[in-house]
Design a protein around this motif. Structure first.
Motif, short mmCIF file in Angstrom:
data_model
loop_
_atom_site.label_atom_id
_atom_site.label_comp_id
_atom_site.label_asym_id
_atom_site.label_seq_id
_atom_site.Cartn_x
_atom_site.Cartn_y
_atom_site.Cartn_z
N ILE A 177 35.25 34.80 55.18
CA ILE A 177 34.98 36.20 54.83
C ILE A 177 33.56 36.59 55.23
CG2 ILE A 177 34.78 37.82 52.91
CD1 ILE A 177 36.98 36.04 51.49
N THR A 178 32.58 35.78 54.90
CA THR A 178 31.19 36.15 55.23
C THR A 178 30.94 36.13 56.74
OG1 THR A 178 30.39 33.89 54.81
CG2 THR A 178 30.26 35.46 52.98
N ALA A 179 31.63 35.25 57.47
CA ALA A 179 31.50 35.22 58.93
C ALA A 179 32.00 36.52 59.56
CB ALA A 179 32.25 34.03 59.52
N ASN A 180 32.83 37.24 58.83
CA ASN A 180 33.36 38.52 59.32
C ASN A 180 32.68 39.71 58.67
OD1 ASN A 180 35.78 38.29 61.27
ND2 ASN A 180 36.05 36.60 59.84
N GLY A 181 31.50 39.50 58.13
CA GLY A 181 30.72 40.60 57.55
C GLY A 181 30.98 40.88 56.10
N GLY A 182 31.73 40.02 55.42
CA GLY A 182 32.03 40.23 54.01
C GLY A 182 30.79 40.11 53.14
N MET A 183 30.63 41.05 52.26
CA MET A 183 29.53 41.05 51.30
C MET A 183 30.11 40.78 49.92
SD MET A 183 27.00 41.66 53.29
CE MET A 183 25.72 41.90 52.12
N ALA A 184 29.50 39.86 49.20
CA ALA A 184 29.97 39.53 47.85
C ALA A 184 29.68 40.69 46.91
CB ALA A 184 29.29 38.26 47.35
N LEU A 185 30.71 41.13 46.18
CA LEU A 185 30.54 42.18 45.19
C LEU A 185 30.47 41.61 43.78
CD1 LEU A 185 32.97 44.93 46.55
CD2 LEU A 185 30.52 44.64 46.97
N GLY A 186 30.83 40.34 43.62
CA GLY A 186 30.70 39.70 42.32
C GLY A 186 31.97 39.04 41.84
N HIS A 187 31.87 38.52 40.63
CA HIS A 187 33.00 37.85 39.97
C HIS A 187 33.88 38.89 39.27
CE1 HIS A 187 31.71 33.56 40.19
NE2 HIS A 187 30.55 34.14 40.46
N PHE A 188 35.13 38.54 39.10
CA PHE A 188 36.05 39.35 38.30
C PHE A 188 37.14 38.43 37.77
CE2 PHE A 188 38.25 39.06 42.26
CZ PHE A 188 39.60 39.20 41.96
N ARG A 189 37.93 38.92 36.85
CA ARG A 189 39.06 38.18 36.33
C ARG A 189 40.32 38.68 37.01
NH1 ARG A 189 38.34 33.75 34.06
NH2 ARG A 189 36.96 33.60 32.31
N LYS A 190 41.10 37.75 37.54
CA LYS A 190 42.38 38.12 38.16
C LYS A 190 43.27 38.76 37.10
CE LYS A 190 42.48 34.31 41.47
NZ LYS A 190 43.21 33.09 41.84
N ASP A 191 44.13 39.64 37.57
CA ASP A 191 45.13 40.25 36.71
C ASP A 191 45.91 39.15 36.00
OD1 ASP A 191 48.13 41.57 36.54
OD2 ASP A 191 46.55 43.10 36.43
N ALA A 192 46.38 39.45 34.80
CA ALA A 192 47.13 38.46 34.01
C ALA A 192 48.34 37.92 34.77
CB ALA A 192 47.57 39.08 32.69
N ALA A 193 48.92 38.74 35.64
CA ALA A 193 50.07 38.30 36.43
C ALA A 193 49.73 37.09 37.29
CB ALA A 193 50.58 39.43 37.32
N TYR A 194 48.45 36.94 37.63
CA TYR A 194 47.99 35.83 38.46
C TYR A 194 47.23 34.78 37.66
CZ TYR A 194 49.28 38.94 42.23
OH TYR A 194 49.98 39.77 43.06
N GLY A 195 47.37 34.80 36.35
CA GLY A 195 46.79 33.78 35.49
C GLY A 195 45.47 34.12 34.85
N GLY A 196 44.87 35.27 35.21
CA GLY A 196 43.64 35.71 34.58
C GLY A 196 42.42 34.85 34.87
#
Length: 187
Positions: free
Chosen positions: A158-177
């Protein structure tokens, strides 16, 4: 080995895809063995219909079922196979028409998976770079991508393609949270 490129899923390349599934590889980071079984069964039933299902830019295929069993509307999407003269993996683009926003249950605009025997060769990095023009062509101003904090390889892609980190988050409960990282690539 020839240069990495993206191809539309096609009968000529289906054998490599099926072989990867038979070896236990999954084209998605969620769903695992269930996805593998479903794709192999769909290929056995009607290979051409299976291939057509991977190109759904108008979300005509109907709702999808999330890992927790919840049913949600399908987003427009396309799948491209990563190819270097043989099958290397898959990259998927999904979006909502008219906006770069995603519904809360969608982890990102892009997902990718490289077969284990082709990892570490730059295929995912190149595939993501090759997908960026297609993302622009559907009207996206940016791509949001997510990864697990411990997935260093994906973070590098992702970073090699210009991705900038926006931070941590919690996945939706459907994906285990679980905890995840959100990145954005400006288009």
């Amino acid at each position: 080995m020839s240069a990495t490129r993206l191809i539309r899923p096609a009968l000529e390349a289906l054998g490599g895809y099926a072989d990867a599934l038979d070896a236990g590889w999954s084209p998605f980071n969620v769903g695992g063995e269930a996805v593998v079984r479903a794709h192999l069964a769909a290929i056995a039933r009607d290979a051409e219909s299976f291939l057509a299902s991977l190109e759904d830019p108008e979300a005509l295929a109907g709702p999808i079922t999330l890992p927790d069993g919840t049913t949600v509307p399908r987003l427009p999407s396309v799948t491209r196979w990563i190819w270097d003269g043989e099958f290397c993996g898959a990259i998927h683009l999904r979006w909502q028409p008219g906006t770069s926003a995603l519904p809360p249950h969608v982890l990102g605009h892009v997902g990718y998976a490289v077969v284990p025997w082709k990892r570490g060769q730059g295929h995912a990095t190149r595939a993501l770079a090759l997908l960026l023009p297609e993302a622009r062509s559907v009207g996206l101003a940016h791509l949001d991508l997510t990864t697990d904090p411990g997935n260093i390889a994906s973070r590098k892609v992702i970073t090699a393609n210009g991705g900038m980190a926006l931070g941590h988050f919690r996945k939706d409960a459907a994906y285990g949270g679980d905890d995840a990282l959100l990145y954005r690539i400006a288009l």
